[in-house]
Motif scaffolding. Sequence first.
Motif, PDB file in Angstrom:
ATOM      1  N   MET A  11      32.063  95.682  54.268  1.00 28.73           N
ATOM      2  CA  MET A  11      31.848  94.229  54.307  1.00 28.73           C
ATOM      3  C   MET A  11      31.678  93.729  55.749  1.00 28.73           C
ATOM      4  O   MET A  11      30.715  93.075  56.108  1.00 28.73           O
ATOM      5  N   LEU A  12      32.644  94.182  56.559  1.00 31.41           N
ATOM      6  CA  LEU A  12      32.641  93.772  57.965  1.00 31.41           C
ATOM      7  C   LEU A  12      31.364  94.254  58.645  1.00 31.41           C
ATOM      8  O   LEU A  12      30.705  93.547  59.394  1.00 31.41           O
ATOM      9  N   PHE A  13      31.008  95.491  58.336  1.00 32.12           N
ATOM     10  CA  PHE A  13      29.836  96.098  58.928  1.00 32.12           C
ATOM     11  C   PHE A  13      28.578  95.301  58.568  1.00 32.12           C
ATOM     12  O   PHE A  13      27.735  95.001  59.401  1.00 32.12           O
ATOM     13  N   TRP A  14      28.551  94.902  57.294  1.00 32.08           N
ATOM     14  CA  TRP A  14      27.399  94.146  56.812  1.00 32.08           C
ATOM     15  C   TRP A  14      27.284  92.811  57.556  1.00 32.08           C
ATOM     16  O   TRP A  14      26.233  92.417  58.007  1.00 32.08           O
ATOM     17  N   LYS A  15      28.476  92.164  57.715  1.00 34.87           N
ATOM     18  CA  LYS A  15      28.509  90.851  58.354  1.00 34.87           C
ATOM     19  C   LYS A  15      27.985  90.933  59.794  1.00 34.87           C
ATOM     20  O   LYS A  15      27.207  90.123  60.263  1.00 34.87           O
ATOM     21  N   LYS A  16      28.430  91.998  60.458  1.00 35.78           N
ATOM     22  CA  LYS A  16      28.025  92.212  61.840  1.00 35.78           C
ATOM     23  C   LYS A  16      26.516  92.313  61.951  1.00 35.78           C
ATOM     24  O   LYS A  16      25.876  91.658  62.763  1.00 35.78           O
ATOM     25  N   SER A  17      25.933  93.144  61.074  1.00 31.99           N
ATOM     26  CA  SER A  17      24.501  93.366  61.226  1.00 31.99           C
ATOM     27  C   SER A  17      23.711  92.120  60.818  1.00 31.99           C
ATOM     28  O   SER A  17      22.651  91.852  61.365  1.00 31.99           O
ATOM     29  N   GLU A  18      24.301  91.363  59.904  1.00 33.28           N
ATOM     30  CA  GLU A  18      23.671  90.104  59.501  1.00 33.28           C
ATOM     31  C   GLU A  18      23.580  89.176  60.726  1.00 33.28           C
ATOM     32  O   GLU A  18      22.557  88.564  60.990  1.00 33.28           O
ATOM     33  N   GLU A  19      24.679  89.162  61.462  1.00 30.06           N
ATOM     34  CA  GLU A  19      24.715  88.311  62.652  1.00 30.06           C
ATOM     35  C   GLU A  19      23.677  88.786  63.668  1.00 30.06           C
ATOM     36  O   GLU A  19      22.947  87.994  64.256  1.00 30.06           O
ATOM     37  N   GLU A  20      23.629  90.080  63.827  1.00 31.94           N
ATOM     38  CA  GLU A  20      22.667  90.623  64.785  1.00 31.94           C
ATOM     39  C   GLU A  20      21.238  90.298  64.364  1.00 31.94           C
ATOM     40  O   GLU A  20      20.387  90.002  65.188  1.00 31.94           O
ATOM     41  N   ARG A  21      21.036  90.354  63.070  1.00 40.03           N
ATOM     42  CA  ARG A  21      19.692  90.049  62.559  1.00 40.03           C
ATOM     43  C   ARG A  21      19.319  88.604  62.901  1.00 40.03           C
ATOM     44  O   ARG A  21      18.228  88.322  63.389  1.00 40.03           O
ATOM     45  N   LYS A  22      20.295  87.719  62.685  1.00 39.21           N
ATOM     46  CA  LYS A  22      20.057  86.301  62.998  1.00 39.21           C
ATOM     47  C   LYS A  22      19.782  86.118  64.490  1.00 39.21           C
ATOM     48  O   LYS A  22      18.906  85.370  64.895  1.00 39.21           O
ATOM     49  N   ALA A  23      20.596  86.827  65.275  1.00 36.52           N
ATOM     50  CA  ALA A  23      20.410  86.747  66.725  1.00 36.52           C
ATOM     51  C   ALA A  23      19.012  87.204  67.110  1.00 36.52           C
ATOM     52  O   ALA A  23      18.338  86.572  67.921  1.00 36.52           O
ATOM     53  N   GLU A  24      18.594  88.287  66.496  1.00 39.61           N
ATOM     54  CA  GLU A  24      17.252  88.834  66.776  1.00 39.61           C
ATOM     55  C   GLU A  24      16.162  87.793  66.509  1.00 39.61           C
ATOM     56  O   GLU A  24      15.114  87.796  67.137  1.00 39.61           O
ATOM     57  N   GLU A  25      16.475  86.902  65.569  1.00 42.53           N
ATOM     58  CA  GLU A  25      15.484  85.877  65.243  1.00 42.53           C
ATOM     59  C   GLU A  25      15.577  84.674  66.181  1.00 42.53           C
ATOM     60  O   GLU A  25      14.872  83.689  66.026  1.00 42.53           O
ATOM     61  N   GLY A  26      16.519  84.752  67.107  1.00 43.20           N
ATOM     62  CA  GLY A  26      16.619  83.672  68.085  1.00 43.20           C
ATOM     63  C   GLY A  26      17.616  82.597  67.681  1.00 43.20           C
ATOM     64  O   GLY A  26      17.561  81.475  68.182  1.00 43.20           O
ATOM     65  N   ASP A  27      18.532  82.933  66.814  1.00 38.26           N
ATOM     66  CA  ASP A  27      19.541  81.948  66.401  1.00 38.26           C
ATOM     67  C   ASP A  27      20.609  81.829  67.504  1.00 38.26           C
ATOM     68  O   ASP A  27      21.315  82.792  67.824  1.00 38.26           O
ATOM     69  N   LYS A  28      20.693  80.629  68.092  1.00 32.36           N
ATOM     70  CA  LYS A  28      21.536  80.427  69.263  1.00 32.36           C
ATOM     71  C   LYS A  28      23.009  80.750  68.973  1.00 32.36           C
ATOM     72  O   LYS A  28      23.666  81.443  69.745  1.00 32.36           O
ATOM     73  N   THR A  29      23.497  80.231  67.822  1.00 28.92           N
ATOM     74  CA  THR A  29      24.909  80.460  67.485  1.00 28.92           C
ATOM     75  C   THR A  29      25.194  81.949  67.375  1.00 28.92           C
ATOM     76  O   THR A  29      26.216  82.444  67.866  1.00 28.92           O
ATOM     77  N   ALA A  30      24.294  82.660  66.731  1.00 26.86           N
ATOM     78  CA  ALA A  30      24.502  84.096  66.543  1.00 26.86           C
ATOM     79  C   ALA A  30      24.480  84.817  67.895  1.00 26.86           C
ATOM     80  O   ALA A  30      25.286  85.725  68.139  1.00 26.86           O
ATOM     81  N   ILE A  31      23.595  84.375  68.778  1.00 29.17           N
ATOM     82  CA  ILE A  31      23.511  85.019  70.104  1.00 29.17           C
ATOM     83  C   ILE A  31      24.797  84.775  70.898  1.00 29.17           C
ATOM     84  O   ILE A  31      25.378  85.683  71.483  1.00 29.17           O
ATOM     85  N   LEU A  32      25.256  83.518  70.844  1.00 23.42           N
ATOM     86  CA  LEU A  32      26.487  83.186  71.581  1.00 23.42           C
ATOM     87  C   LEU A  32      27.661  84.000  71.047  1.00 23.42           C
ATOM     88  O   LEU A  32      28.526  84.451  71.803  1.00 23.42           O
ATOM     89  N   SER A  33      27.643  84.187  69.721  1.00 33.70           N
ATOM     90  CA  SER A  33      28.732  84.947  69.117  1.00 33.70           C
ATOM     91  C   SER A  33      28.686  86.415  69.576  1.00 33.70           C
ATOM     92  O   SER A  33      29.725  87.029  69.844  1.00 33.70           O
ATOM     93  N   LEU A  34      27.486  86.951  69.691  1.00 30.32           N
ATOM     94  CA  LEU A  34      27.336  88.324  70.209  1.00 30.32           C
ATOM     95  C   LEU A  34      27.937  88.438  71.609  1.00 30.32           C
ATOM     96  O   LEU A  34      28.669  89.384  71.917  1.00 30.32           O
ATOM     97  N   ILE A  35      27.631  87.421  72.419  1.00 31.00           N
ATOM     98  CA  ILE A  35      28.109  87.451  73.811  1.00 31.00           C
ATOM     99  C   ILE A  35      29.629  87.392  73.835  1.00 31.00           C
ATOM    100  O   ILE A  35      30.286  88.131  74.551  1.00 31.00           O
ATOM    101  N   GLU A  36      30.149  86.528  72.970  1.00 29.41           N
ATOM    102  CA  GLU A  36      31.595  86.384  72.918  1.00 29.41           C
ATOM    103  C   GLU A  36      32.268  87.704  72.563  1.00 29.41           C
ATOM    104  O   GLU A  36      33.353  88.018  73.033  1.00 29.41           O
ATOM    105  N   LYS A  37      31.570  88.478  71.731  1.00 28.55           N
ATOM    106  CA  LYS A  37      32.151  89.768  71.332  1.00 28.55           C
ATOM    107  C   LYS A  37      31.906  90.846  72.379  1.00 28.55           C
ATOM    108  O   LYS A  37      32.206  92.025  72.150  1.00 28.55           O
ATOM    109  N   GLY A  38      31.312  90.463  73.472  1.00 26.76           N
ATOM    110  CA  GLY A  38      31.138  91.435  74.561  1.00 26.76           C
ATOM    111  C   GLY A  38      29.844  92.231  74.486  1.00 26.76           C
ATOM    112  O   GLY A  38      29.624  93.133  75.285  1.00 26.76           O
ATOM    113  N   LYS A  39      29.001  91.905  73.492  1.00 28.45           N
ATOM    114  CA  LYS A  39      27.747  92.663  73.389  1.00 28.45           C
ATOM    115  C   LYS A  39      26.681  92.039  74.295  1.00 28.45           C
ATOM    116  O   LYS A  39      25.635  91.571  73.838  1.00 28.45           O
TER     117      LYS A  39
END
Length: 458
Positions: free
Chosen positions: A1-29
């Motif tokens: 579940m967690l794994f799925w959620k993570k990749s979903e977020e990354e997918r959103k980030a890849e599409e240029g979703d600001k919130t998702a990108i900021l969340s990636l940064i917050e997680k250190g990625k």
Amino acid sequence: MLFWKKSEEERKAEEGDKTAILSLIEKGKVKKAIQILEKFKDNPQLRPILFDLYLKEGKYYYAYQLLEGYDPNLGTAKERALVYAKAGQYKKAVEEYLKVGDFESLIHAGDLLYSMGEKEKALEVYQRALKLAPLLERQTLEEKIQKVKVDLGLVEVKKESFIDKLKKGLKKTKEAVEFGLLFRGRKVDEELFEELEERLIRADIGVKLTVKIVEELRKEAIRRNIKQAEELKDLLKGMLISYIKDCKGEIKQKDELVVYLFLGVNGSGKTTTIGKLAYRFVKEGKKTLLCAADTFRAAAIEQLEVWAQRSGADIVKKQEGSDPAAVVYEGLQKAVSEGYQRVLIDTAGRLHTKEPLIKELRKIKQTILRFVSEEDVETLLVLDATIGQNSISQAKVFKEAVDISGIILTKLDGTSKGGTVVPICQELKIPIKLLGLGEGLEDLQPFEPEAFVEELLS
Ligand SMILES: Nc1nc2c(ncn2[C@@H]2O[C@H](COP(=O)(O)OP(=O)(O)OP(=O)(O)O)[C@@H](O)[C@H]2O)c(=O)[nH]1
Ligand SMILES: [Mg+2]
């Protein structure tokens, strides 16, 4: 579940979703985020985030390209100035720093102008900064202004003599102990001995040695029937000189390659001293190389770079975290193949990691000995005079690691513990080769026991 959620977020980030990108940064990625953001440089919402990340990651050149190619108003003026300076765009950096106009920025602008050879403009900017200078920064800035004025031929240079420097260096100690006043016009009595004892301790000559000295003086005073304190002072002078005269040392010098390895705990003054000594070597016409083997912090490497610039020496460095011995190897290879005469090696002094430190220093020393023989290596221990006799126990740890051929005692100007020279000399029995008497390039002076005692007691 967690794994799925993570990749979903990354997918959103890849599409240029600001919130998702900021969340990636917050997680250190951060790397991932940069990768994504670089595809959206055209997006004014996302561009500032990329600019920020470039700054945080020290990727100044990329940040510069963003400013140039997309938006010259990204970040704050201070940030832009930093980016321009790092990218070698000094003119633009100066413009931005002047726009900010606070003390620190003006100093940066002045320094850049000075390094670009625009000394008149630098002077103007420094003078503007002087009006805003915090009290503690005033003196350094005034010295800078003085230097530019000298460069521009606006004032005559009054060369400070060795004694002037020593006087300045021992000022605090002298103010605290006032040996001069103690003896003036006094009779020799018990009160005098007691006061003397107290002052010797205050100057950090050490309790043991002080008791011994005062005891000896008492006996001598009786034996020679000394009544005037001034005479006693002469005895004391002779005694102190006899304690430290064997510690007079001189730095190794010859035409061929000599390697100077600097050791000492954090903040003892290694890097600063390297800068001062390099300056002297360069002035003497020696081909000089600095070696950034303090790879523990990026700032340490940068700091040495600044000193390389100031002194006119060359530098060999690697990335932060590299093996110090590898930097030394590279430095010495360069030195030998390119005919350098002086190599000064900066090291990290993390005393709390004693075993690794000892191992590291031994490895560095062995690396040096692959290129030059022992007699062409000067292993210098840098001790901070402001910590007084505590430096003696530090010295013992370093002695365990490698043979030390000389001591450099720094920050004498910043302490009332100038007397610490005496116990350092007595206990360590290592030649004291240089004294640090200030933060300027010329504030490194030889240790002359007689002049030292003379000045201390005057
Ligand atoms: N007043 C005065 N300050 C000095 C002298 N030598 C060094 N300093 C100051 O002491 C501080 C520490 O000096 P550094 O040269 O950075 O010390 P370091 O041993 O390289 O420190 P690390 O790199 O942290 O291990 C700096 O602020 C220097 O300006 C000196 O002779 N007199
Ligand atoms: Mg350093």
